[in-house]
Design an enzyme around this catalytic site. Structure first.
Site, PDB file in Angstrom:
ATOM      1  CD  GLU A  30      -3.104  -0.921   2.171  1.00 51.64           C
ATOM      2  OE1 GLU A  30      -2.873  -0.252   3.193  1.00 51.64           O
ATOM      3  OE2 GLU A  30      -4.192  -1.478   1.964  1.00 51.64           O
ATOM      4  CD  GLU A  89      -3.896  -6.099   2.855  1.00 56.82           C
ATOM      5  OE1 GLU A  89      -4.634  -5.421   3.606  1.00 56.82           O
ATOM      6  OE2 GLU A  89      -2.701  -5.861   2.687  1.00 56.82           O
TER       7      GLU A  89
END
Ligand code: GLA
Length: 654
Positions: free
Chosen positions: A153, A305
């Site tokens: 991320e 995720e």
């Protein structure tokens, strides 16, 4: 180039982030036993392992990872190996403060959390490259390794001195001369003319509003610098394993990365997705992110995720009610995912995320979360052979561009109520509720495969994008644009007339007199519907059709204009009206819903030959599906109708 299919090999990947360094070795054996029981076939290792791998500068501790790689391989579980570079060990910040990012007001972001690295720091990059090199060299030949996951991320910005120097280099490459920069930034305003490159800074905390183009370029620069960090690590792992795909996980609809540009640099596009289980539009948010990720991937993509239960970073964090995890996972597969993974495998007992769910929750093997994970694993295995690798087809494209978003979110605009993601969501929701499958596209992409293109809010458009939209309509496409389309150019300079002249002509607008933003909660009446957020005082030119505002200051002026196949919607119609408008326009262009007569809470998506039916409600519903179909989930045939229970799903093959 390798792709996701090199890792899936006809399966759907199922698993999640695995952080075994938080657990004693006995637990690892318990983990693989439970993974097998749940049919987990892929885990991501090493995302936050830097201090374990390199406990002091230059040291290497690979033994524990060797054991895990071997253990997972023995059990037939593939490994997505992460470079650990998103959370440098504490020694790095202590010995090299230059690796720490600085906020706009000069504060250092210290270690003790994560992502405390400066994308511009040469020291950070050197350490990141070194650990990546050694990791790749060590595991290149390991049979468990299926894919690389770079960092995690990417999201940090940096306003410090080293970043300032890098920003200047980036600007020199973009503009060449100071004159060109001064022109692009409009520095004649407020006495901001630069006489030397050294005078240019990142947009640090000013006394009053910032130069919007400086901010815009800083966002571009930040996205590019993070991309450079990614590419440097990617190139290292590629050198060792040219046959294995590389990814880095996106956050959904995240402001900080131009994900169109990033996706071009990835072999696999992956995303992290956490809709709020309490949000009545959570499923639509999921659908939007999935449609966008699929479009960036131009095919199957990876759900890197999601949460099996609650997250722990909202104000109040709700668990997923029984059945919802399965339903939302199947939704991702319906919309093109070939991998359904979670953060994380086993819920932590310590650290900042100990109340964030895992596939194995604190309740353990007997807990409802794991029991449902097991069912999901079995479902995915059942549908995989006829699902993996298949494509989703869409008749509508939704245009989205980070640069336009960045330009439109500046200080000094007319309404703080207009939120780009909200407007995008409203338009996507209208299509979703009309059961029209949509892709996303960049305004400079080839749009000709789509009979209908909608542009919810492209405030800033390059000349190339405008040319592309005009050509698309000329070639027979139907274009629907939302308010404030084409107001500014690539430098956030307002185009003469307040909207590009070619676009005004396209829509049949003679003059755009004023923008009339609406207050929160305010609505404006239009012929046949209400609208919110925004309105415009427009004088029609050669429009073929006009739907007017009714009452108030704009009474009788056009709210919606059409000229030929080009539509302009100068407000935000209320949800039902926008749905009906877009459904009607799509029908006119020959694009219909996935299935006729669907109950409101049932989502339908076609992937390859399969029809996915997803029921977002709790009361049973019956869906009419003419003909006989085989439901891959139950293994039974259904004829003409199928009943779906609470959060039920069917995957039908004709
Ligand atoms: C992100 C991160 C994970 C974890 C989850 C929690 O997606 O990548 O490491 O923090 O959020 O939801």
């Amino acid at each position: 180039m390798p792709g996701l299919d090199d890792a899936t090999r006809g399966r759907l990947l199922f698993g999640g982030d695995y952080n075994p360094e938080q657990w004693p070795e006995e637990t690892w054996h318990e983990d693989v036993r439970l993974m097998k029981a749940a049919r987990v076939n892929s885990v991501t290792l090493g995302v936050f392992s830097w201090s374990k791998l390199e406990p002091e500068p230059g040291a290497r501790e690979f033994g524990w990872l060797d054991t895990l790689m071997d253990l997972l391989h023995e059990h037939g579980i593939g490994v997505v190996l992460a470079t650990p570079t998103s959370s440098p060990p504490p020694w790095m910040g202590r010995l090299h403060p230059d690796t720490l990012p600085v906020t706009e007001d000069g504060r250092t972001e210290w270690w003790g959390g994560r992502q405390h690295f400066s994308h511009s720091s040469a020291t950070y990059r050197r350490y990141a490259a070194a650990i990546t090199e050694d990791l790749a060299a060590r595991y290149a030949g390991h049979p468990a390794l299926t894919m690389w996951h770079i960092n995690n991320e990417y999201c940090t910005a940096d306003h410090g001195d080293e970043a300032a120097a890098a920003f200047r280099r980036w600007l020199r490459a973009r503009y060449g001369t100071l004159d060109a920069l001064n022109t692009a930034w409009g520095t004649a305003f407020w006495s901001q003319g630069y006489d030397t490159w050294d005078g240019i800074l990142p947009p640090r905390l000013p006394h009053y509003m910032r130069n919007p183009t400086q901010v815009l370029d800083f966002r571009r620069f930040t996205s590019d610098m993070l991309l450079e960090c990614y590419a440097a690590e990617r190139d290292i792992v590629r050198r060792h394993t040219p046959h294995l795909p590389v990814t880095s996980n996106f956050m959904p609809l995240f402001l900080g990365q131009d994900a169109w540009r990033w996706a071009e640099e990835e072999d696999v596009v992956s995303v992290d997705l956490y809709p709020d289980p309490r949000d009545p539009l959570g499923a639509q948010h999921g659908a939007l992110v999935q449609d966008m990720t699929r479009s960036q991937a131009r095919g199957p993509w990876m759900l890197m995720e999601q949460a099996a239960g609650p997250v722990n970073w909202r104000g109040v964090n709700h668990p997923k009610p029984r059945g919802l995890n399965r339903l939302w996972s199947l939704q991702a597969v319906a919309r093109g995912a070939d991998a359904v993974c979670f953060f994380q495998w086993r819920q932590s007992r310590q650290g900042a995320e100990k109340f964030h769910s895992g596939m194995v929750s604190h309740a353990g093997e007997e807990g409802r979360t794991f029991q449902e994970v097991k069912q999901l694993g079995a479902d995915l295995e059942r549908i995989a052979p006829e699902t993996a690798g298949r494509h989703v087809t869409a008749g509508v494209a939704v245009l989205h561009d980070w640069h336009s978003w960045w330009a439109g979110t500046q200080d000094g605009r007319l309404s703080g109520e207009v939120d780009y993601p909200d407007v995008l969501r409203a338009w996507h929701r209208a299509l979703w509720q009309a059961h029209l499958t949509s892709d996303f596209a960049h305004p400079e992409h080839d749009l000709t495969p789509y009979p209908v293109v909608v542009a919810p809010q492209l405030y800033a458009l390059t000349d190339a994008a405008i040319g592309n939209l005009l050509a698309y309509v000329r070639q027979g496409g139907t274009l629907v644009c939302g308010f404030q389309t084409g107001v500014a150019d690539q430098d956030d300079r307002v185009r003469p007339g307040g909207m590009d002249a070619r676009l005004r002509e396209l829509f049949g607008i003679r003059t755009l007199h004023e923008w009339w933003p609406l207050d929160a909660g305010e609505s404006v009446a239009c012929e046949g519907f209400g609208a919110t957020l925004w309105s415009e005082e427009i004088e029609a030119g050669e429009a073929d059709e006009v739907i007017p505002y009714r009452g108030g200051e704009l009474d009788g002026l056009p709210a919606i204009l059409r000229r030929g196949r080009a539509w302009y919607v100068s407000t935000l119609p209320e949800p039902g009206a926008l749905r009906d408008l877009l459904a009607g326009i799509a029908a006119g262009a020959g694009v219909g819903p996935v299935l006729d007569g669907l109950p409101g809470q049932v989502e339908a998506v076609r992937r390859g030959e399969l029809l996915f039916l997803l029921h977002h409600g709790r009361e049973p519903v019956t869906v009419e599906v003419p003909g006989t179909h085989h439901d891959l989930l139950t293994g039974t045939d259904v004829t003409d109708r199928v009943t779906l229970g609470r959060y039920g799903a069917a995957v039908l093959r004709p």
